[in-house]
Design a protein around this motif. Structure first.
Motif, PDB file in Angstrom:
ATOM      1  N   UNK A  25      32.010  27.642  15.142  1.00 51.83           N
ATOM      2  CA  UNK A  25      32.896  27.704  16.298  1.00 51.83           C
ATOM      3  C   UNK A  25      33.959  26.629  16.135  1.00 51.83           C
ATOM      4  N   UNK A  26      35.213  27.045  16.066  1.00 48.22           N
ATOM      5  CA  UNK A  26      36.297  26.101  15.896  1.00 48.22           C
ATOM      6  C   UNK A  26      36.482  25.225  17.118  1.00 48.22           C
ATOM      7  N   UNK A  54      32.236  20.699  15.542  1.00 46.91           N
ATOM      8  CA  UNK A  54      32.385  19.248  15.461  1.00 46.91           C
ATOM      9  C   UNK A  54      31.604  18.547  16.559  1.00 46.91           C
ATOM     10  N   UNK A  55      31.546  19.143  17.733  1.00 49.00           N
ATOM     11  CA  UNK A  55      30.891  18.532  18.888  1.00 49.00           C
ATOM     12  C   UNK A  55      29.704  19.381  19.340  1.00 49.00           C
ATOM     13  N   UNK A  56      29.147  19.008  20.488  1.00 43.96           N
ATOM     14  CA  UNK A  56      28.027  19.765  21.047  1.00 43.96           C
ATOM     15  C   UNK A  56      28.325  20.196  22.473  1.00 43.96           C
ATOM     16  N   UNK A  57      29.580  20.500  22.725  1.00 44.47           N
ATOM     17  CA  UNK A  57      29.962  21.038  24.023  1.00 44.47           C
ATOM     18  C   UNK A  57      30.514  19.993  24.974  1.00 44.47           C
ATOM     19  N   UNK A  58      31.472  20.425  25.786  1.00 47.05           N
ATOM     20  CA  UNK A  58      32.087  19.553  26.787  1.00 47.05           C
ATOM     21  C   UNK A  58      31.981  20.200  28.159  1.00 47.05           C
ATOM     22  N   UNK A 169      47.644  34.113  10.391  1.00 49.07           N
ATOM     23  CA  UNK A 169      47.521  33.241  11.560  1.00 49.07           C
ATOM     24  C   UNK A 169      48.388  31.993  11.466  1.00 49.07           C
ATOM     25  N   UNK A 170      48.884  31.570  12.631  1.00 47.22           N
ATOM     26  CA  UNK A 170      49.454  30.237  12.798  1.00 47.22           C
ATOM     27  C   UNK A 170      48.740  29.580  13.978  1.00 47.22           C
ATOM     28  N   UNK A 171      48.716  28.248  13.955  1.00 42.51           N
ATOM     29  CA  UNK A 171      47.992  27.483  14.966  1.00 42.51           C
ATOM     30  C   UNK A 171      48.956  26.589  15.736  1.00 42.51           C
ATOM     31  N   UNK A 172      48.461  26.048  16.839  1.00 39.66           N
ATOM     32  CA  UNK A 172      49.268  25.123  17.633  1.00 39.66           C
ATOM     33  C   UNK A 172      48.767  23.698  17.454  1.00 39.66           C
ATOM     34  N   UNK A 177      42.659  22.240  13.757  1.00 41.74           N
ATOM     35  CA  UNK A 177      41.463  21.526  13.276  1.00 41.74           C
ATOM     36  C   UNK A 177      40.603  22.296  12.265  1.00 41.74           C
ATOM     37  N   UNK A 178      39.415  22.782  12.656  1.00 42.45           N
ATOM     38  CA  UNK A 178      38.486  23.392  11.706  1.00 42.45           C
ATOM     39  C   UNK A 178      38.738  24.883  11.458  1.00 42.45           C
TER      40      UNK A 178
END
Length: 232
Positions: A25-26, A54-58, A169-172, A177-178
């Protein structure tokens, strides 16, 4: 080269994610997290998932909600605890979720290695710490290195800014990131985008993730209009 598949809803995009799947999950915290795809995954009922993030949820949305609902059996991440990671904390303290902690640079390189077809790599990061326990260690030119293996996934769920009708694809900004390395490391890559552009609507020099790595695209329109800079 065949074009990516374009679907109408996030639910349709994740309908074939199976129980027990490894899902990348990016996102870096909330930046670039494909919240709508995750919500659709919760609705699908898939469980016993191994999640790479990268994380475990916010807070209470996105990955945090997936953990809250008990759908994640294991998480592989570099930064599991922060002020609003209460759902992960509760599951981990009660033994309901397994954690594989990976240094952030190693996490990125392990994902990249999977997409690049690299069988493993030696890194000094983690040597002499609990992160190196049970792993092969080698001395090279007087410095100690730890052997790390690639992380492959059944599915990657990522968020991009825009896709053209081939699936390029392009990103903002930092929302990238990942996303690019996860797209290359998964058997199936599912992408939510703010907008879908016609062929020629993305300058080839601006393409970050080529369509060959993209299997499925769903449009989730932005709540505000894009600036020219954000479309690149």
């Amino acid at each position: 080269m065949s074009a990516s598949q374009f679907v109408e809803t996030a639910k349709e995009a994740v309908a074939d994610v199976a129980d027990g799947a490894t899902v990348m999950i990016g996102g870096f915290g909330t930046a670039g997290q494909p919240v709508e795809l995750i919500e659709a995954l919760i609705e699908s009922g898939a469980k016993d998932l191994t999640v790479v993030n990268n994380n475990a949820g916010n807070g209470d949305r996105g990955l945090a909600a997936l953990i809250r609902e008990g759908r994640v059996g294991k998480i592989i991440c570099s930064f599991p605890r922060q002020s609003d990671s209460h759902h992960f904390d509760e599951k981990y303290r009660t033994g309901k979720i397994e954690l594989e902690l990976v240094a952030q640079g190693n996490l990125a390189e392990r994902i990249r290695a999977a997409g690049a077809g690299i069988g493993g790599f030696f890194t000094p990061t983690g040597y002499g710490t609990p992160l190196a326990e049970g792993k092969e260690v080698r001395e090279i030119d007087g410095r100690h290195y730890v052997l790390e293996y690639p992380i492959h996934a059944d599915v990657a769920l990522i968020k991009a800014y825009a896709a053209d009708r081939l699936g390029n694809l392009v990103y903002r900004k930092t929302a990238r990131n990942f996303g690019p390395i996860m797209a290359a490391a998964a058997n199936t890559t599912v992408v939510q985008v703010h907008e879908i552009r016609p062929l020629g609507g993305i300058d080839p020099e601006h393409v970050v993730t080529p369509s060959i790595y993209v299997d499925r695209v769903v449009e989730v329109p932005s709540e505000r209009p894009a600036t020219p800079e954000e479309g690149r």
